[in-house]
Scaffold this motif. Structure first.
Motif, short mmCIF file in Angstrom:
data_model
loop_
_atom_site.label_atom_id
_atom_site.label_comp_id
_atom_site.label_asym_id
_atom_site.label_seq_id
_atom_site.Cartn_x
_atom_site.Cartn_y
_atom_site.Cartn_z
N PHE A 218 37.99 42.39 54.62
CA PHE A 218 36.95 41.71 53.83
C PHE A 218 36.59 40.38 54.45
O PHE A 218 36.35 39.40 53.76
N ARG A 219 36.54 40.36 55.78
CA ARG A 219 36.25 39.08 56.45
C ARG A 219 34.84 38.59 56.13
O ARG A 219 34.55 37.42 56.27
N ASP A 220 33.99 39.46 55.67
CA ASP A 220 32.63 39.06 55.32
C ASP A 220 32.56 38.49 53.90
O ASP A 220 31.52 38.02 53.48
N ARG A 221 33.65 38.61 53.16
CA ARG A 221 33.61 38.12 51.77
C ARG A 221 34.74 37.13 51.54
O ARG A 221 35.75 37.44 50.90
N PRO A 222 34.56 35.95 52.10
CA PRO A 222 35.64 34.95 52.05
C PRO A 222 36.05 34.59 50.61
O PRO A 222 37.22 34.30 50.37
N GLU A 223 35.12 34.65 49.68
CA GLU A 223 35.47 34.26 48.30
C GLU A 223 36.49 35.23 47.72
O GLU A 223 37.39 34.87 46.97
N LEU A 224 36.39 36.51 48.14
CA LEU A 224 37.34 37.51 47.68
C LEU A 224 38.73 37.23 48.27
O LEU A 224 39.74 37.31 47.58
N VAL A 225 38.71 36.88 49.52
CA VAL A 225 39.98 36.59 50.20
C VAL A 225 40.62 35.35 49.60
O VAL A 225 41.83 35.29 49.37
N ARG A 226 39.78 34.35 49.33
CA ARG A 226 40.29 33.09 48.79
C ARG A 226 40.97 33.32 47.43
O ARG A 226 41.95 32.69 47.09
N ASN A 227 40.42 34.21 46.66
CA ASN A 227 40.94 34.43 45.31
C ASN A 227 42.10 35.42 45.25
O ASN A 227 42.54 35.80 44.18
N THR A 228 42.51 35.88 46.40
CA THR A 228 43.61 36.83 46.42
C THR A 228 44.78 36.21 47.16
O THR A 228 44.63 35.75 48.29
N SER A 229 45.92 36.24 46.51
CA SER A 229 47.11 35.70 47.20
C SER A 229 47.89 36.88 47.76
O SER A 229 47.79 38.00 47.25
N PRO A 230 48.68 36.65 48.80
CA PRO A 230 49.46 37.74 49.39
C PRO A 230 50.34 38.41 48.34
O PRO A 230 50.60 39.62 48.42
N ASP A 231 50.73 37.63 47.34
CA ASP A 231 51.63 38.17 46.35
C ASP A 231 50.99 39.23 45.47
O ASP A 231 51.67 40.09 44.89
N ALA A 232 49.67 39.20 45.40
CA ALA A 232 48.96 40.15 44.54
C ALA A 232 48.92 41.54 45.15
O ALA A 232 48.64 42.53 44.47
N LEU A 233 49.18 41.62 46.44
CA LEU A 233 49.10 42.92 47.11
C LEU A 233 50.48 43.58 47.11
O LEU A 233 51.49 42.91 47.30
N PRO A 234 50.52 44.90 46.95
CA PRO A 234 51.80 45.59 46.88
C PRO A 234 52.39 45.87 48.26
O PRO A 234 51.65 45.99 49.24
N GLU A 235 53.70 45.96 48.30
CA GLU A 235 54.34 46.47 49.51
C GLU A 235 54.11 47.98 49.55
O GLU A 235 53.88 48.59 48.52
N SER A 236 54.21 48.54 50.72
CA SER A 236 54.01 50.00 50.77
C SER A 236 54.71 50.62 51.96
O SER A 236 55.06 49.93 52.93
N PHE A 237 54.91 51.93 51.87
CA PHE A 237 55.31 52.72 53.03
C PHE A 237 54.10 53.54 53.46
O PHE A 237 53.49 54.21 52.64
N ARG A 238 53.83 53.44 54.72
CA ARG A 238 52.69 54.21 55.23
C ARG A 238 53.28 55.40 55.98
O ARG A 238 54.01 55.23 56.94
N VAL A 239 52.93 56.58 55.52
CA VAL A 239 53.63 57.79 55.96
C VAL A 239 52.69 58.71 56.73
O VAL A 239 51.58 59.00 56.26
N LYS A 240 53.20 59.12 57.87
CA LYS A 240 52.45 60.13 58.64
C LYS A 240 53.18 61.47 58.47
O LYS A 240 54.38 61.55 58.64
N LEU A 241 52.39 62.51 58.12
CA LEU A 241 53.00 63.82 57.90
C LEU A 241 52.88 64.69 59.15
O LEU A 241 52.00 64.49 59.97
N ARG A 242 53.77 65.67 59.26
CA ARG A 242 53.63 66.65 60.34
C ARG A 242 52.40 67.52 60.11
O ARG A 242 51.68 67.84 61.03
N ASP A 243 52.24 67.88 58.83
CA ASP A 243 51.05 68.66 58.47
C ASP A 243 50.40 67.96 57.27
O ASP A 243 51.00 67.90 56.20
N PRO A 244 49.19 67.43 57.46
CA PRO A 244 48.56 66.63 56.41
C PRO A 244 48.43 67.38 55.09
O PRO A 244 48.33 66.75 54.03
N LYS A 245 48.44 68.71 55.15
CA LYS A 245 48.23 69.48 53.92
C LYS A 245 49.45 69.45 53.00
O LYS A 245 49.39 69.89 51.86
#
Lengths: 292, 225
Positions: free
Chosen positions: A105-132
């Motif tokens: 969202f680099r084009d929307r600085p006001e959105l970035v300004r109003n969001t703190s890192p703490d508001a975003l969740p941690e996550s695991f990003r998973v790659k599957l052998r077969d997406p299905k």
């Protein structure tokens, strides 16, 4: 008996000169329709590439609950890593998520300004052998403590892309109509040219000119129109690339891009399409003329 | 050179243009095809160049059965036949030389051949000094000579003339006939459809008379009758 090349070229150019306005009209129609063909193709290509890029590493995102403990987190990571369907697991911290968010969202600085890192969740990003196999993985994890949400990135993205596809479908209909119009116009131009020169053609037949000899200059005229139209369409695509880039960047989340290289990739397709439109158009124009 | 066997031509509206016509024309002959308008003269000529197909019967030109000729071979047939018409059929935007050259150009003759033969043939028909004139600037007789030059420039074996003197005055017609006679004496078979009594009577050549599509007379050294 071979057709003399210089004769055919001279005749073709004469025909075009004689119907200058008509030629320009034909070329413009072909150019506009092929420009749209190119546009639709490019956007499709960009969308497909964006889709492939975004699902290359991540097919499933497992968002962790806000109150997850480090132990629980490690346990989930371990379990994920042991699942036979999973090929790779990457952890994304709040800080990393924030960095990605800022970039997206680099084009929307006001959105970035109003969001703190703490508001975003941690996550695991998973790659599957077969997406299905998303559902197998989801069912296994669903309801476990520490997990907030499990998202199938592919189906999530597909919803976005479906809109783009619908737009593309309307585009194809338009393109089909315009292409047909171009071919018919080329055919009509050739009919007019034949009519204007019926005396000459009558004499050609009388003295034993072969049908191909009579036809070739007209066909070359059609192909010429198609080719020049395609060239104009290509030039127009290159000239209006900034516009495409703008459209692409307005759908920031999809990370679309259109480079000059991508345009060049479709250049040959467009030129070929031009030849095809011109060829079929002139065949249509010569149809009644095909039998002696 | 030209032989028809029992040729009948019926048009779609059931008009019978030719009825059981059998004619045999030898190489080098000069034949008049006479008869009133609508007797089938023009149809007969159009059958020889395959502009029309007969309803029944066989037509041989230069030894070939042209009723069975494949479509794509028709141009080759026409290259062996020169055609002259009442209305000249010249292209008004091309000069005399270009009109004649056109006939060679469209059958793919090389530029050398064209550059050599066009002046040669125009000289032969007596128009050596009018090569760069447009057809409109010529008299009717001169225009017809251009069209004969065009028909003959490729040295066809057969020359078909459909009322070539129809638009010309008697004096000019005589000049045209002299020219056709000269061409005939080079060995070219000439078939001329006409209803010009004076010319037929003066030439004393073979006469084939048609009446309502049937041959009613075929006479060596005949007159119009």
């Amino acid at each position: 008996m071979a057709i003399r090349v210089d004769y055919a070229v001279r005749e073709t150019l004469n025909n075009i000169r004689r119907q200058m306005f008509m030629s320009v009209a034909v070329i413009l129609v072909v150019a506009v329709s092929l420009y749209l063909v190119g546009g639709v193709l490019l956007l499709r290509f960009a969308v497909n590439r964006a889709f492939a890029l975004q699902t290359a590493n991540v097919e499933v995102t497992v968002f962790l609950a806000r109150d997850v403990t480090p132990d629980l987190r490690d346990q989930i990571e371990k379990d994920l890593g042991q699942m036979p369907e999973v090929s790779r697991v990457t952890y994304e911290s709040k800080q990393e998520a924030y960095r990605r968010f800022k970039d997206l969202f680099r084009d929307r600085p006001e959105l970035v300004r109003n969001t703190s890192p703490d508001a975003l969740p941690e996550s695991f990003r998973v790659k599957l052998r077969d997406p299905k196999q998303f559902e197998v993985v989801r069912d296994r994890l669903q309801g476990r403590p520490g997990i907030d949400q499990i998202r199938d990135e592919r189906s999530f993205l597909k919803q976005f892309f479906r809109v783009v596809d619908d737009v593309g479908r309307i585009g194809w209909i338009l393109v089909g109509l315009l292409t047909a119009a171009g071919a018919l116009l080329i055919g009509t131009t050739i009919r007019l040219a034949i009519f204007a020169r019926r005396r000459e053609i009558g004499i050609m037949r009388l003295v034993g000119a072969t049908n191909w000899f009579i036809r070739v200059p007209f066909m070359m005229e059609g192909v010429f129109h198609g080719l020049v139209g395609a060239g104009a369409a290509l030039a127009l695509l290159i000239a209006t690339r900034p516009l495409f880039v703008k459209v692409a960047s307005s759908l920031q989340a999809l990370q679309l891009s259109v480079s000059y290289g991508d345009i060049a990739r479709y250049g040959l397709v467009l030129l070929l399409a031009g030849v095809l439109i011109g060829g079929t158009g002139s065949l249509f124009g010569l149809r009644r003329f095909l039998d002696v | 050179m030209i032989r028809t066997i029992g040729v009948t031509k019926t048009y779609k509206n059931n008009v019978v243009a030719l009825r059981d016509v059998s004619i045999d024309i030898q190489r080098g002959e000069f034949v008049f095809l006479v008869g009133p308008s609508g007797s089938g003269k023009s149809t007969f000529i159009r059958l020889l160049t395959r502009e029309e197909d007969p309803t029944s019967g066989e037509i041989y030109v230069a030894g070939k059965n042209i009723t069975q000729l494949a479509h794509w071979k028709v141009p080759m047939l026409r290259r062996n036949i020169g055609c002259v018409f009442q209305d000249f059929k010249l292209l008004p935007t091309k000069t005399v030389a270009e009109n004649v050259a056109f006939a060679l150009e469209v059958i793919g003759r090389s530029r050398d051949v064209i550059a050599r033969r066009v002046p040669e043939i125009l000289e032969l028909v007596g128009l050596g000094d009018k090569m760069s004139n447009l057809p409109d600037e010529l008299s009717g007789g001169e225009q017809q000579r251009v069209s004969i030059a065009r028909a003959f420039v490729n040295r066809p074996q057969i020359l078909l003339a459909d009322e070539p003197t129809g638009n010309l005055d008697p004096g000019t017609s005589v000049d045209i006939m002299k020219l056709l006679d000269r061409i005939n004496r080079t060995g070219t078979t000439v078939l001329m459809a006409t209803h010009d009594h004076a010319i037929v009577d003066a030439m004393l050549r073979r006469v084939v008379e048609l009446d309502r599509g049937s041959v009613i007379r075929d006479q060596e050294r005949g007159v119009y009758g």
